[in-house]
Design an enzyme around this catalytic site. Sequence first.
Site, PDB file in Angstrom:
ATOM      1  N   ASP A 155     -18.358  -3.254 -31.825  1.00  0.00           N
ATOM      2  CA  ASP A 155     -18.933  -4.598 -31.920  1.00  0.00           C
ATOM      3  C   ASP A 155     -18.360  -5.545 -30.866  1.00  0.00           C
ATOM      4  O   ASP A 155     -17.832  -6.607 -31.179  1.00  0.00           O
ATOM      5  CB  ASP A 155     -18.695  -5.154 -33.327  1.00  0.00           C
ATOM      6  CG  ASP A 155     -19.475  -6.440 -33.556  1.00  0.00           C
ATOM      7  OD1 ASP A 155     -20.666  -6.475 -33.217  1.00  0.00           O
ATOM      8  OD2 ASP A 155     -18.885  -7.399 -34.068  1.00  0.00           O
TER       9      ASP A 155
ATOM     10  N   GLU B 232     -10.914   2.254 -36.399  1.00  0.00           N
ATOM     11  CA  GLU B 232     -12.029   2.600 -37.276  1.00  0.00           C
ATOM     12  C   GLU B 232     -12.753   3.895 -36.898  1.00  0.00           C
ATOM     13  O   GLU B 232     -13.985   3.925 -36.803  1.00  0.00           O
ATOM     14  CB  GLU B 232     -13.012   1.437 -37.366  1.00  0.00           C
ATOM     15  CG  GLU B 232     -12.395   0.206 -37.993  1.00  0.00           C
ATOM     16  CD  GLU B 232     -13.392  -0.891 -38.307  1.00  0.00           C
ATOM     17  OE1 GLU B 232     -14.584  -0.733 -37.965  1.00  0.00           O
ATOM     18  OE2 GLU B 232     -12.990  -1.907 -38.891  1.00  0.00           O
TER      19      GLU B 232
ATOM     20  N   TYR C 208     -13.319  -6.458 -44.952  1.00  0.00           N
ATOM     21  CA  TYR C 208     -13.972  -7.763 -44.893  1.00  0.00           C
ATOM     22  C   TYR C 208     -14.507  -8.159 -46.266  1.00  0.00           C
ATOM     23  O   TYR C 208     -15.705  -8.247 -46.486  1.00  0.00           O
ATOM     24  CB  TYR C 208     -15.065  -7.740 -43.824  1.00  0.00           C
ATOM     25  CG  TYR C 208     -14.495  -7.665 -42.427  1.00  0.00           C
ATOM     26  CD1 TYR C 208     -14.153  -8.821 -41.746  1.00  0.00           C
ATOM     27  CD2 TYR C 208     -14.243  -6.443 -41.823  1.00  0.00           C
ATOM     28  CE1 TYR C 208     -13.595  -8.761 -40.474  1.00  0.00           C
ATOM     29  CE2 TYR C 208     -13.683  -6.377 -40.559  1.00  0.00           C
ATOM     30  CZ  TYR C 208     -13.359  -7.541 -39.887  1.00  0.00           C
ATOM     31  OH  TYR C 208     -12.801  -7.485 -38.636  1.00  0.00           O
TER      32      TYR C 208
ATOM     33  N   GLU D 281      -7.313  -6.341 -40.071  1.00  0.00           N
ATOM     34  CA  GLU D 281      -8.503  -7.169 -39.863  1.00  0.00           C
ATOM     35  C   GLU D 281      -8.994  -7.735 -41.185  1.00  0.00           C
ATOM     36  O   GLU D 281      -9.144  -7.010 -42.170  1.00  0.00           O
ATOM     37  CB  GLU D 281      -9.632  -6.375 -39.205  1.00  0.00           C
ATOM     38  CG  GLU D 281      -9.369  -5.956 -37.772  1.00  0.00           C
ATOM     39  CD  GLU D 281     -10.572  -5.258 -37.136  1.00  0.00           C
ATOM     40  OE1 GLU D 281     -11.709  -5.484 -37.613  1.00  0.00           O
ATOM     41  OE2 GLU D 281     -10.372  -4.493 -36.178  1.00  0.00           O
TER      42      GLU D 281
END
Length: 690
Positions: free
Chosen positions: A245, A490, A543, A579
């Site tokens: 991303d 990831e 998240y 994160e």
Amino acid sequence: MLHKLRCSMNLKTLLVCWIIAFNASLVFAVISANLEDSCSECSLCFEEPVPREDDINFSYEALKLPRPTTGLLYPRESETREVRSLDGLWRFIKSNSSDSQQGLLEKWYELGLEQTGIPTMAMPVPASYNDITVHAALRDHVGIVWYERSFFPPNSWEREQRVWLRFGSVHYKTEVWINGHSALRHSIGHLPFEAEISKFLKFGAENRLTLMCDNRLNDTTVPQGTVVYNSSESNNEPLQTYTFDFFNYAGIHRSVHLYTTPLVYISDIALHTDVQNKRGRIDYKLMVNHVDQTPCLLRVRLLDKSGQLVREQENTNLLDGTLVVPDVNPWWPYLMHEQPGYLYNLEFAIHAKDTMRLLDVYRMPVGIRSVEWNTKSLFINGVPVYLRGFGKHEDSDIRGKGLDYALLARDFSLLKWVGANVYRTSHYPYSEESMHFADEQGIMIVDECSSVNADIFGLELLQNHMSALEQLVHRDRNHASVIAWSIANEPRTAKNASKPYFDKLTAYVRTIATDRPLTAATNVEWDKDHMVQFLDIIGFNRYNAWYHNEGQVDIIAKNVYNEANDWYNRFQRPIIMFEYGADTMEGFHMLPAFIWSEDYQVALFTQHFQAFDKLRNQEWFIGEFVWNFADFKTAQKYHRVGGNKKGVFTRNRQPKEAAILLRRRYHALAFKLSNVSLPSDLFDYIIDWS
């Protein structure tokens, strides 16, 4: 298993989707490529009716370990060395995407770009080429571009000198020609490469430097990607797809240098430092390139910040040794000591043993500190460290990922203003200049290689991944700021194939990197991940209330606390949350807080803080990293408004409301953990409470 979709579906929709998946399962892969690095949770999950790649058994029997990197000392002037920058405006041609091989077939490197008949343009170096013009064709170009410039090596360089050409980084695949002769090649972006070019030069005359850069990514590159082609009759342009991303910027991203060395010269230096009971130790090992095996005498001098000699040593025919420093000034992280980032100046000089003629001198800054870890904590100079910082990107308007000293200085000023003591080089190695700055400022670095979202765990990918890490460790091993190596971000480690892959990878890295812990960032659940068992420190990305349970900030603290405990209870390793965050449009406010508003980002942060404080009471939770330091550009996606907006600072480095909140927390942590005075302006005046 196919990625989960974030929409609710009725029975008819499910049936249609099942039929599509049965006949064209790649439809869902395309959809998943548009999602961010973490998939959304929902109640539906589709199984492919064909064998999953998870079941493919990759063989690593033919594995070839990387050839050890040599040289690549950062260019520094001395009595025996000259350094010249080749930064500036180069000539530039974008190849036709439908015929990327044209320049190679027509040998543009022999002709010179101005003789090709194709108009050239001026292109700044260093900079990504994508955003320099107003043309989408260059911004989105897939394939080869060409750079060229001329330079004049003086006649004096021809006498008893070696001349080297060094690139700080080019993304991605590169070949370089000098006066039409192939001089060097390199793959893997974000890392330096160099070669001696003396034999190709015309001294005292104009020389031509031509560079070809190919930005295409595939299943074996680090990171991975796929090039696809549009089926439209009017448009057969290639399209680079990738799952990471951030925007796939390309070009000559960092400085280009010419530099000289003597014929007999110091080609490489490896350092290891330690601090015990106020005594410092520097173990050093040199490599010297001999023309005729000239017997050498090595003189080593260590000077403090004021230039005073601290220690010196002479070695005869011995290129490794140890300096012991009584009453050492250790290198400390920012806000852990009143004098953070203390650097000595270390000087190596080699002399011809018979005549004592000076052959070569190389000087470098060195911070003396120890890094240790166990199953519960990380220690700097014997003191446990609590990491508070960011994931970052090298990203800014116009210049893309190009090195910019003004931006670098601004970023470090903001890091210190907010009270951060660390950042992760997500998701690739950052510039060497930023590493030097971190050493000086006392900012710790979790140093990450460019493996992002690794998915197809084949042999060639493993070899390239090993090479990326070997080059990274070789480049950054002497930096005091580097406290850990991050091997990936990831990767798809729920797949069975990832287990032997990371077993091989970590076993190799441990042979070349013994003095710092290994870590990585995973977004796979604790009971499905096959990678973290091979790591020293576990980092997870999650998240909550963004990709999972949007809007439900009240569940964050419990979820984060429980997941961190699950990781530790299973693996008994220190835990970091690498994160967490939420996209936020600057200036957008809503009460009650609503997603994308600055108020929502603040509410999300405060809920995480509650979990972190509860976890800190358990010694094994050692760090919190916000995603992200500043907004950054991504590929064009419907859920991205001008890029990723999770920064606490805007892309032009101005604070959002969450930056003020984060500043208060980070400085308060420094006060609580290290008894550091709070900044006088940390809290605004409201009322005289007396």
